[in-house]
Design a protein around this motif. Structure first.
Motif, short mmCIF file in Angstrom:
data_model
loop_
_atom_site.label_atom_id
_atom_site.label_comp_id
_atom_site.label_asym_id
_atom_site.label_seq_id
_atom_site.Cartn_x
_atom_site.Cartn_y
_atom_site.Cartn_z
N SER A 2 0.83 -1.09 0.10
CA SER A 2 -0.10 0.04 0.09
C SER A 2 0.93 1.22 -0.14
CB SER A 2 -0.98 0.06 1.18
OG SER A 2 -0.24 0.06 2.22
N ALA A 3 0.46 2.31 -0.64
CA ALA A 3 1.00 3.54 -0.58
C ALA A 3 0.72 4.45 0.40
CB ALA A 3 0.73 4.34 -2.18
N HIS A 4 1.18 3.86 1.83
CA HIS A 4 1.23 4.70 3.22
C HIS A 4 2.30 4.99 3.54
CE1 HIS A 4 -3.02 3.20 2.44
NE2 HIS A 4 -3.40 3.86 3.53
N CYS A 5 2.54 6.05 4.09
CA CYS A 5 3.80 6.65 4.94
C CYS A 5 3.52 6.30 6.27
CB CYS A 5 3.86 7.95 4.99
SG CYS A 5 5.35 8.74 5.75
N MET A 6 4.47 5.39 6.76
CA MET A 6 4.43 4.87 8.37
C MET A 6 4.55 5.97 9.41
SD MET A 6 6.90 1.67 7.98
CE MET A 6 6.50 0.56 9.26
N LEU A 7 5.08 7.03 8.93
CA LEU A 7 5.29 8.28 10.03
C LEU A 7 4.34 9.30 9.87
CD1 LEU A 7 7.15 9.57 12.12
CD2 LEU A 7 8.29 10.58 10.28
N THR A 8 4.04 10.00 8.52
CA THR A 8 3.24 10.99 8.40
C THR A 8 1.68 10.44 8.12
OG1 THR A 8 3.58 11.07 6.02
CG2 THR A 8 5.06 12.31 7.41
N GLY A 9 1.71 9.20 7.53
CA GLY A 9 0.08 8.72 7.35
C GLY A 9 -0.13 9.25 5.90
N ARG A 28 -5.42 8.27 -9.49
CA ARG A 28 -5.09 8.15 -8.41
C ARG A 28 -3.74 8.98 -7.92
NH1 ARG A 28 -4.65 2.64 -4.80
NH2 ARG A 28 -2.59 3.08 -3.97
N PHE A 29 -3.82 9.78 -7.00
CA PHE A 29 -2.28 10.72 -6.87
C PHE A 29 -1.61 9.88 -5.68
CE2 PHE A 29 -5.46 13.70 -8.33
CZ PHE A 29 -4.82 14.28 -9.32
N ASP A 30 -0.71 9.08 -6.12
CA ASP A 30 0.04 8.43 -5.01
C ASP A 30 1.32 9.14 -4.24
OD1 ASP A 30 -1.29 5.73 -5.11
OD2 ASP A 30 0.06 5.26 -6.79
N PRO A 31 1.50 9.08 -3.05
CA PRO A 31 2.46 9.96 -2.48
C PRO A 31 3.84 9.13 -2.68
CG PRO A 31 1.50 8.49 -0.89
CD PRO A 31 0.87 8.47 -1.99
N ASN A 32 4.81 9.95 -2.84
CA ASN A 32 6.27 9.35 -3.14
C ASN A 32 7.07 8.64 -1.94
OD1 ASN A 32 8.85 9.07 -4.38
ND2 ASN A 32 9.45 11.01 -4.36
N ILE A 33 6.36 7.39 -2.05
CA ILE A 33 7.06 6.46 -1.06
C ILE A 33 8.26 5.86 -1.33
CG2 ILE A 33 6.25 4.34 0.24
CD1 ILE A 33 4.55 6.45 1.07
N ARG A 50 8.88 2.38 5.45
CA ARG A 50 8.53 3.01 4.29
C ARG A 50 7.75 4.23 4.45
NH1 ARG A 50 6.64 -0.03 0.18
NH2 ARG A 50 4.62 1.00 -0.28
N LEU A 51 8.62 5.29 3.98
CA LEU A 51 8.41 6.65 4.19
C LEU A 51 8.11 7.49 3.18
CD1 LEU A 51 11.20 7.11 6.77
CD2 LEU A 51 8.95 7.06 7.30
N SER A 52 7.32 8.40 3.08
CA SER A 52 7.18 9.38 2.07
C SER A 52 8.44 10.32 2.15
CB SER A 52 5.93 10.38 2.19
OG SER A 52 6.09 11.07 3.40
N THR A 53 8.63 11.19 1.23
CA THR A 53 9.66 12.12 1.18
C THR A 53 9.57 13.09 2.19
OG1 THR A 53 8.80 13.18 -0.49
CG2 THR A 53 10.26 11.87 -1.28
N LYS A 54 8.49 13.68 2.66
CA LYS A 54 8.27 14.35 3.74
C LYS A 54 8.61 13.53 5.11
CE LYS A 54 4.95 17.31 6.05
NZ LYS A 54 3.41 17.63 6.18
#
Length: 78
Positions: A2-9, A28-33, A50-54
């Motif tokens: 799944s395209a979810h960030c563990m830290l920011t959600g 669908r607009f996926d975050p950059n994971i 698994r983190l987004s760039t933010k």
């Protein structure tokens, strides 16, 4: 995965693709994971996050220990 960030959600956003004739189809607009491995000094082991760039920038600012504490507070297993 799944395209979810563990830290920011951060999770996917949804919208419409609009053609030249103005027909709308779903998209669908996926975050950059990104998958990153960090050394967790307190537990003497590596953790793969698994983190987004933010989220990566947040880990750089607050440190790995604090980031893992926040992730566990959200109820995510590390």
């Amino acid at each position: 995965m799944s395209a979810h960030c563990m830290l920011t959600g951060a999770q996917p956003g949804f919208g419409n693709r609009i053609s030249r004739s103005h027909r709308r189809t779903s998209r669908r607009f996926d975050p950059n994971i990104q998958s990153r491995r960090y050394w967790l000094l307190g537990e003497n082991r590596h953790v793969r996050l698994r983190l987004s760039t933010k989220g990566i920038r947040t880990v750089d600012a607050i440190g790995v220990e604090a980031a893992v504490t926040r992730i566990r507070a959200r109820g995510v297993r590390v």
